[in-house]
Design a protein around this motif. Structure first.
Motif, short mmCIF file in Angstrom:
data_model
loop_
_atom_site.label_atom_id
_atom_site.label_comp_id
_atom_site.label_asym_id
_atom_site.label_seq_id
_atom_site.Cartn_x
_atom_site.Cartn_y
_atom_site.Cartn_z
N ASP A 6 0.70 -1.17 0.02
CA ASP A 6 -0.11 -0.25 0.10
C ASP A 6 0.85 1.33 0.04
OD1 ASP A 6 -2.24 -1.42 -0.08
OD2 ASP A 6 -2.72 -1.33 2.21
N TYR A 7 1.96 1.26 0.78
CA TYR A 7 2.75 2.21 0.80
C TYR A 7 3.39 2.59 -0.46
CZ TYR A 7 7.29 4.60 1.25
OH TYR A 7 8.58 5.37 1.34
N THR B 234 1.30 4.53 -2.79
CA THR B 234 0.79 5.82 -2.75
C THR B 234 1.74 6.90 -3.39
OG1 THR B 234 2.03 5.79 -0.62
CG2 THR B 234 -0.18 5.12 -0.32
N THR B 235 1.24 8.17 -3.26
CA THR B 235 2.12 9.09 -4.22
C THR B 235 2.98 9.94 -3.56
OG1 THR B 235 0.12 9.36 -5.45
CG2 THR B 235 1.82 11.14 -5.51
N LYS C 93 7.05 10.08 1.63
CA LYS C 93 5.85 9.67 2.31
C LYS C 93 6.10 8.93 3.41
CE LYS C 93 5.57 6.18 -1.48
NZ LYS C 93 5.06 5.72 -2.65
#
Length: 575
Positions: free
Chosen positions: A167-168, A171-172, A179
């Motif tokens: 999931d990490y 992400t953007t 992030k």
């Protein structure tokens, strides 16, 4: 234009040096540097066009100052001028002025990072500071800043650390690709991730994540220019060669020893292999893929098995080496704390408190090694790599700086066969107050940037570990550092002459070879170095010298593929 008509031309300062005065000397080619090698250069202000450092490197530490019409504070020239504490302005717009040798000028810097070039009779310029004040900025006082860098974590979890990791990846992040890292992911997650085969969806997510990290880092770094090595041709050519050659080489290495095992072995000591070579194994390959897509010679879904082979090797190699689930410095909040605690403790034990004399000798040795490594590795950063910072319970931090492959080394470069600086590598361990800086960053190229800029001035104790080809090492005392610096400097000049005597195409091919042999250390660990074909692929040579041998065409291909587009990721997905 006379000096009285010069006025002031603005730029950025490599560091805050105050005021420096001298006389301009224009350097166009390596022969200009060799011509003045034996001269007194204390009042010479070198004027150059390129932010590459190798051009001036044999004389850089002896100059009174440098004015460069190109580059940024992250350019090679800026990095090494800070190490030598030589006043340096970059990105100076001369606005048509063509100075003659001997023109008196004054350089000024501001604490904000700005800088200016003015005429030598500029009455509004402050008087130059005393030498010790000009070149030896004060050590930051403990307590003046927060402990830096600070990692960000997210406590959001799916109930599975592996799922959280993916999931990490998807992400953007912020404007520079940072992030918060999932707090559920740790050393125990690494084995699970390495055992997991990559699906097409995961492969694409990983490629896009890498591209989101890479693109803003490219926009923050220096311009790709050098008077000795045509950087755009050799960088474009080398990453394309990596795309063509890496799959077969990696399959041979991974079969002999799994990537994660190689990574785990290499994290057991400092100075074995630069983490930068690990980072490059994935990123340079994807750069080559992107250039070929941009040139219309490859489709996004082409050679999928090869792409999966290389990206998965890089993923497992990195996870095995870093050991904490992160993939690069940015994932870890601009840190790399890969060394085990016991190794860091051993390194700290070698450190000794620095007096003023030892601090000066450390700066000189560090600068000499930095300049030599930039030359050895054809104006690239890959011979120098920082790791850490490792913070202890007393509020001190330790940074470990490795200078790798100083002799013939693990790469067997043709130009390095006769290099004999007396050591194979050097590790400098440096302790400083963890709160000494307002800002602290080790970027993905393993280069440390701080505010205030003078990292070495904050160092309170240090050690130098000399490493030798037979695997042994010594810890020479500070009294022996000047002799090592002198010997490294002599080898540096020999390399400079070697490269300056090569023709343009030979320099391009030498620099291309430097990058494209990046898998050799891993092949050596796996025991298959002699079983791999290290020659250039025919498909790569078909693009040289046209178009990749041309500066403008190579720059357009490289920049157009990786930066000059609206995508947040430098790399194209699988569709």
């Amino acid at each position: 234009m006379t000096t009285s008509e010069l006025g002031r031309h603005t730029g950025v300062s490599a560091y805050h040096f105050g005021i420096a005065r001298g006389r301009i000397r224009v350097f166009h080619a390596p022969e200009d540097v060799i011509d003045v090698f034996g001269d007194d250069l204390d009042d010479v202000i070198a004027l150059v066009e390129s932010g590459g450092t190798t051009f001036l490197s044999p004389i850089l530490g002896r100059l009174g100052g440098i004015v460069c019409t190109n580059g940024t504070t992250r350019s090679h020239l800026a990095i090494v001028s800070r190490e030598y504490e030589v006043p340096c302005l970059l990105g100076v717009d001369l606005d048509g002025w063509q100075p003659q040798d001997g023109t008196p000028v004054v350089l000024g810097s501001a604490p904000s990072g700005g800088g200016w070039l003015g005429s030598g009779d500029d009455a509004t310029a402050p008087a130059p500071a005393a030498p010790e004040q000009q070149t030896s900025p004060a050590v930051p006082e403990p307590g003046t800043g927060e402990i830096s860098p600070v990692r960000r974590f997210t406590s959001a979890t799916s109930g599975s650390a592996v799922t959280d990791w993916w999931d990490y990846v998807k992400t953007t992040g912020d404007e520079i690709g940072c992030k918060p890292f999932p707090s559920s992911v740790g050393a125990e997650t690494v084995a699970e991730l390495c055992a997991q085969p990559l699906s097409d969806e995961q492969l694409e997510a990983l490629i896009l994540h890498m591209g989101r990290s890479f693109k803003p880092e490219m926009t923050r770094r220096s311009g790709f220019t050098s008077e000795i090595f045509p950087m755009m041709p050799y960088m474009a050519m080398s990453v394309i060669e990596d795309f063509h050659s890496y799959p077969a080489r990696i399959r041979a290495i991974d079969t002999a020893m799994p990537a994660q095992e190689i990574g785990a072995r290499l994290r057991q000591d400092a100075g074995l292999v630069s983490p930068l070579w690990i980072w490059m194994a994935g990123y340079h390959y994807l750069c080559g893929r992107e250039l070929l897509i941009h040139m219309g010679k490859l489709g996004p879904s082409d050679d999928l098995d090869d792409v999966r082979t290389v990206v998965d090797f890089w993923r497992r190699l990195t996870l095995g080496h870093r050991g904490d689930g992160t993939l690069d410095y940015k994932d870890a909040g601009f840190t790399n704390r890969y060394l085990p605690d016991e190794i860091v403790a051993d390194l700290r034990e070698t450190c000794r408190k620095l007096d003023d004399s030892a601090s000066k000798e450390l700066k000189q040795l560090n600068a000499a090694l930095s300049a030599y490594c930039f030359m050895y590795f054809t104006d690239s950063r890959v011979g120098i790599c920082d790791n850490g910072p490792y913070v202890d319970e007393d509020g001190n931090a330790t940074l470990v700086r490795d200078f790798l492959s100083l002799d013939s080394g693990p790469f067997d470069y043709p130009w390095a066969q006769l290099c004999d600086p007396g050591v194979s590598g050097v590790t400098i361990t440096m302790k400083y107050p963890a709160n000494a800086f307002r800002y602290f960053e080790i970027n993905d190229w393993g280069t440390t940037f701080t505010e205030p800029e003078h990292f070495l001035s904050a160092v309170t104790s240090a050690s130098v570990i000399a490493r030798y080809a037979d695997g042994s090492s010594t810890v020479p005392p500070a009294e022996q550092w000047p002799e090592l610096a002198k010997r490294v400097g002599a080898e540096h000049l020999k390399l400079y002459r070697t490269f300056s005597e090569l023709g343009r195409e030979d320099r391009i091919l030498a620099a291309t070879r430097m990058y494209t042999w990046g898998l050799r250390p891993f092949a050596r660990v796996a025991g298959v170095q002699d079983e791999i074909d290290w020659s250039f692929a025919d498909r790569t040579m078909a693009l040289f010298p046209e178009p990749l041998g041309d500066d403008d065409q190579a720059a357009a291909i490289f920049g157009g593929a990786l930066v000059a587009h609206d995508r947040p990721s430098a790399f194209t997905g699988l569709r």
